[in-house]
Design a protein around this motif. Structure first.
Motif, PDB file in Angstrom:
ATOM      1  N   SER A 357       0.842  -1.194   0.000  1.00 57.08           N
ATOM      2  CA  SER A 357       0.000   0.000   0.000  1.00 57.08           C
ATOM      3  C   SER A 357       0.870   1.234   0.000  1.00 57.08           C
ATOM      4  N   ASN A 358       0.307   2.327  -0.482  1.00 55.44           N
ATOM      5  CA  ASN A 358       1.019   3.597  -0.558  1.00 55.44           C
ATOM      6  C   ASN A 358       0.850   4.343   0.764  1.00 55.44           C
ATOM      7  N   LYS A 359       1.956   4.732   1.378  1.00 59.54           N
ATOM      8  CA  LYS A 359       1.896   5.415   2.670  1.00 59.54           C
ATOM      9  C   LYS A 359       1.228   6.776   2.557  1.00 59.54           C
ATOM     10  N   PHE A 360       1.501   7.483   1.470  1.00 60.98           N
ATOM     11  CA  PHE A 360       0.893   8.803   1.312  1.00 60.98           C
ATOM     12  C   PHE A 360      -0.620   8.695   1.158  1.00 60.98           C
ATOM     13  N   ALA A 361      -1.103   7.693   0.410  1.00 61.10           N
ATOM     14  CA  ALA A 361      -2.538   7.506   0.248  1.00 61.10           C
ATOM     15  C   ALA A 361      -3.181   7.110   1.572  1.00 61.10           C
ATOM     16  N   ASP A 362      -2.483   6.296   2.364  1.00 58.51           N
ATOM     17  CA  ASP A 362      -3.017   5.918   3.675  1.00 58.51           C
ATOM     18  C   ASP A 362      -3.124   7.123   4.595  1.00 58.51           C
ATOM     19  N   PHE A 363      -2.093   7.976   4.596  1.00 57.19           N
ATOM     20  CA  PHE A 363      -2.099   9.158   5.460  1.00 57.19           C
ATOM     21  C   PHE A 363      -3.196  10.132   5.038  1.00 57.19           C
ATOM     22  N   ALA A 364      -3.377  10.325   3.745  1.00 64.43           N
ATOM     23  CA  ALA A 364      -4.414  11.238   3.267  1.00 64.43           C
ATOM     24  C   ALA A 364      -5.812  10.711   3.580  1.00 64.43           C
ATOM     25  N   SER A 365      -6.019   9.417   3.457  1.00 70.69           N
ATOM     26  CA  SER A 365      -7.341   8.846   3.760  1.00 70.69           C
ATOM     27  C   SER A 365      -7.660   8.931   5.243  1.00 70.69           C
ATOM     28  N   VAL A 366      -6.635   8.765   6.110  1.00 68.39           N
ATOM     29  CA  VAL A 366      -6.870   8.894   7.552  1.00 68.39           C
ATOM     30  C   VAL A 366      -7.221  10.338   7.914  1.00 68.39           C
ATOM     31  N   LEU A 367      -6.530  11.314   7.300  1.00 67.30           N
ATOM     32  CA  LEU A 367      -6.859  12.721   7.554  1.00 67.30           C
ATOM     33  C   LEU A 367      -8.274  13.060   7.098  1.00 67.30           C
ATOM     34  N   CYS A 368      -8.665  12.554   5.957  1.00 66.87           N
ATOM     35  CA  CYS A 368     -10.035  12.788   5.474  1.00 66.87           C
ATOM     36  C   CYS A 368     -11.061  12.148   6.406  1.00 66.87           C
ATOM     37  N   LEU A 369     -10.735  10.980   6.943  1.00 68.18           N
ATOM     38  CA  LEU A 369     -11.650  10.313   7.866  1.00 68.18           C
ATOM     39  C   LEU A 369     -11.830  11.124   9.141  1.00 68.18           C
ATOM     40  N   ILE A 370     -10.729  11.642   9.672  1.00 72.42           N
ATOM     41  CA  ILE A 370     -10.820  12.472  10.882  1.00 72.42           C
ATOM     42  C   ILE A 370     -11.610  13.747  10.605  1.00 72.42           C
ATOM     43  N   GLY A 371     -11.403  14.342   9.423  1.00 74.41           N
ATOM     44  CA  GLY A 371     -12.152  15.551   9.078  1.00 74.41           C
ATOM     45  C   GLY A 371     -13.642  15.305   8.944  1.00 74.41           C
ATOM     46  N   VAL A 372     -14.028  14.185   8.368  1.00 71.32           N
ATOM     47  CA  VAL A 372     -15.457  13.874   8.218  1.00 71.32           C
ATOM     48  C   VAL A 372     -16.100  13.639   9.576  1.00 71.32           C
ATOM     49  N   ILE A 373     -15.424  12.920  10.450  1.00 68.66           N
ATOM     50  CA  ILE A 373     -15.979  12.657  11.786  1.00 68.66           C
ATOM     51  C   ILE A 373     -16.101  13.952  12.582  1.00 68.66           C
ATOM     52  N   SER A 374     -15.107  14.819  12.492  1.00 68.19           N
ATOM     53  CA  SER A 374     -15.159  16.098  13.213  1.00 68.19           C
ATOM     54  C   SER A 374     -16.278  16.984  12.690  1.00 68.19           C
ATOM     55  N   THR A 375     -16.465  17.004  11.383  1.00 69.13           N
ATOM     56  CA  THR A 375     -17.550  17.804  10.806  1.00 69.13           C
ATOM     57  C   THR A 375     -18.915  17.305  11.256  1.00 69.13           C
ATOM     58  N   ALA A 376     -19.078  15.983  11.308  1.00 65.30           N
ATOM     59  CA  ALA A 376     -20.352  15.428  11.740  1.00 65.30           C
ATOM     60  C   ALA A 376     -20.619  15.723  13.216  1.00 65.30           C
ATOM     61  N   LEU A 377     -19.587  15.712  14.048  1.00 64.21           N
ATOM     62  CA  LEU A 377     -19.787  16.007  15.461  1.00 64.21           C
ATOM     63  C   LEU A 377     -20.050  17.483  15.693  1.00 64.21           C
ATOM     64  N   LEU A 378     -19.368  18.348  14.982  1.00 63.05           N
ATOM     65  CA  LEU A 378     -19.566  19.788  15.163  1.00 63.05           C
ATOM     66  C   LEU A 378     -20.893  20.252  14.585  1.00 63.05           C
ATOM     67  N   SER A 379     -21.440  19.523  13.617  1.00 63.85           N
ATOM     68  CA  SER A 379     -22.715  19.945  13.013  1.00 63.85           C
ATOM     69  C   SER A 379     -23.871  19.859  14.014  1.00 63.85           C
ATOM     70  N   GLU A 380     -23.733  19.031  15.039  1.00 66.36           N
ATOM     71  CA  GLU A 380     -24.798  18.945  16.046  1.00 66.36           C
ATOM     72  C   GLU A 380     -24.883  20.203  16.897  1.00 66.36           C
ATOM     73  N   TYR A 381     -23.816  20.982  16.949  1.00 65.57           N
ATOM     74  CA  TYR A 381     -23.809  22.204  17.760  1.00 65.57           C
ATOM     75  C   TYR A 381     -24.052  23.453  16.923  1.00 65.57           C
ATOM     76  N   PHE A 382     -23.571  23.464  15.670  1.00 64.13           N
ATOM     77  CA  PHE A 382     -23.676  24.686  14.851  1.00 64.13           C
ATOM     78  C   PHE A 382     -24.842  24.628  13.883  1.00 64.13           C
ATOM     79  N   LEU A 383     -25.216  23.421  13.427  1.00 66.34           N
ATOM     80  CA  LEU A 383     -26.331  23.291  12.482  1.00 66.34           C
ATOM     81  C   LEU A 383     -27.474  22.616  13.226  1.00 66.34           C
ATOM     82  N   VAL A 384     -28.421  23.394  13.657  1.00 66.64           N
ATOM     83  CA  VAL A 384     -29.562  22.890  14.425  1.00 66.64           C
ATOM     84  C   VAL A 384     -30.826  23.031  13.580  1.00 66.64           C
TER      85      VAL A 384
END
Length: 384
Positions: A357-384
């Motif tokens: 596997s490509n290390k750069f692709a793995d690192f980018a996919s993990v960052l995108c995963l963290i960003g999606v989870i953070s956006t979903a959690l923050l939307s409960e407070y800012f988007l009501v």
């Protein structure tokens, strides 16, 4: 001997009188009908009129009927069109690995892909509607970038149709019918209290109204959740299977389930069953498509067949599919027995070819995963 002494025998005749019955007048014979000109068959004015139903079905010399038969939707519902639809539906790869073109998702670690799949199953059910629609758009764009043109057009069309049907059905059915209840709150004229003020922000629980049905905010929430969840689950699983080999998926799942071996869970048998199932998907679709194409290529004249004969062909189609599938399963089992498999996964070692596997692709996919989870959690407070 004199004639005066002769005595003639007396004849007695009994006459029975027949009673006199009234004479019955016979009906007039049935008149000849003129079918060439039905107007001549009109009932005379002194007789009561009768309603006559005429059925006309002209047949030409070539055996072709009139236009009334051509108006029936028989060609659209023909069996040949059904078999063509089956062959075209199974023509595109569904749940199959696509080796080319090679994209960046082919080089991502399969364990990260499984985490992504689990995240996309949980997030749409808990996130805001804006986040759901964003995940749907991102999944559709990823499908366009990764999959070939023919594949993603076919898959997106079918999944979108299914999601649209779910959205309309659940949106109008969850809270569509108004409740037949009476409010138990006494009116303001009795309680001498002022009415509650209307909302100044223009809030409305009912969004649309279609006759007796109504589209409310609850219907929007339920319908959007079901539709987005269906679209994301089906399409994300298709992307994962198209960019990951069955061996890689089995190796990743084995890595996650390995701690369960300490409590007696047969992880080896589960992984082997998964591997065989992923291998068997291609055979099932190939058999369905080949049998359907075989029936279409024979150019059967379906119009000359009865309903029972058509059903018999469909039954033979299903029977042939199962027969071929069971034959392939027997061949796979014989091949495994020849290679030394005796039914015990612990004694038989299975070799998985994981690939690099490509290390750069793995690192980018993990960052995108963290960003999606953070956006979903923050939307409960800012988007009501």
């Amino acid at each position: 001997m004199s004639h005066s002494n002769l005595t003639l025998p007396s004849l007695s005749l009994t006459v029975t009188l027949i009673p006199k019955h009234p004479i019955r007048h016979l009906r007039s014979p049935i008149p000849n009908r003129n079918f060439a000109n039905p107007k001549l068959n009109a009932t005379p004015s002194h007789l009561p009129s009768k309603r006559v139903f005429l059925v006309r079905a002209n047949v030409d010399g070539d055996g072709k009927t009139g236009n009334w038969v051509n108006r029936l939707p028989i060609p659209r519902l023909g069996a040949e069109n059904v078999f063509r639809l089956i062959s075209s539906a199974t023509g595109s790869p569904i749940g199959q690995f696509i080796s080319s073109p090679v994209t960046f998702l082919h080089s991502v670690d399969p364990r990260i892909k499984l985490v992504w799949l689990l995240t996309l199953v949980v997030l749409p059910a808990r996130a805001n509607i804006v986040v759901r629609l964003g995940l749907v758009l991102c999944t559709a764009l990823l499908s366009i970038l990764v999959l070939p043109r023919q594949v993603w057009m076919d898959q997106l069309a079918r999944v979108s149709l299914l999601s649209g049907i779910l959205f309309i059905t659940l949106g109008l059915g969850s809270d569509g019918a108004p409740p037949m209840l009476q409010s138990r709150t006494p009116p303001s004229s009795i309680t001498s209290l002022p009415n509650l003020p209307m909302s100044l922000s223009g809030y409305s629980y009912m969004l649309l109204k279609f006759g007796p049905l109504q589209f409310t905010r609850k219907g929007l929430s339920v319908g959007s959740t079901a539709a987005c969840l269906t679209f994301i689950i089906f399409q994300s699983a298709s992307i994962c299977l198209a960019t990951t080999t069955p061996e890689q998926l089995a190796l990743a799942l084995r890595w996650f389930l390995f701690p369960l071996t300490y409590i007696g869970v047969p992880v080896g048998e589960i992984i082997l069953t998964l591997l065989l199932s992923l291998r068997f998907i291609n055979l099932v679709f190939d058999e369905v498509r080949s049998v359907a194409l075989g029936i279409v290529s024979r150019r059967v004249n379906w119009q000359q067949l009865t309903v029972l004969e058509t059903l018999d062909i469909f039954a033979s189609f299903i029977r042939r599919i199962f027969k071929n599938i069971f034959r392939h399963a027997e061949q796979i089992s014989q091949a495994m027995i020849v290679r030394g498999f005796r039914g015990e996964s612990s004694s038989h070692k299975i070799y998985f070819f994981s690939g690099s596997s490509n290390k750069f692709a793995d690192f980018a996919s993990v960052l995108c995963l963290i960003g999606v989870i953070s956006t979903a959690l923050l939307s409960e407070y800012f988007l009501v």
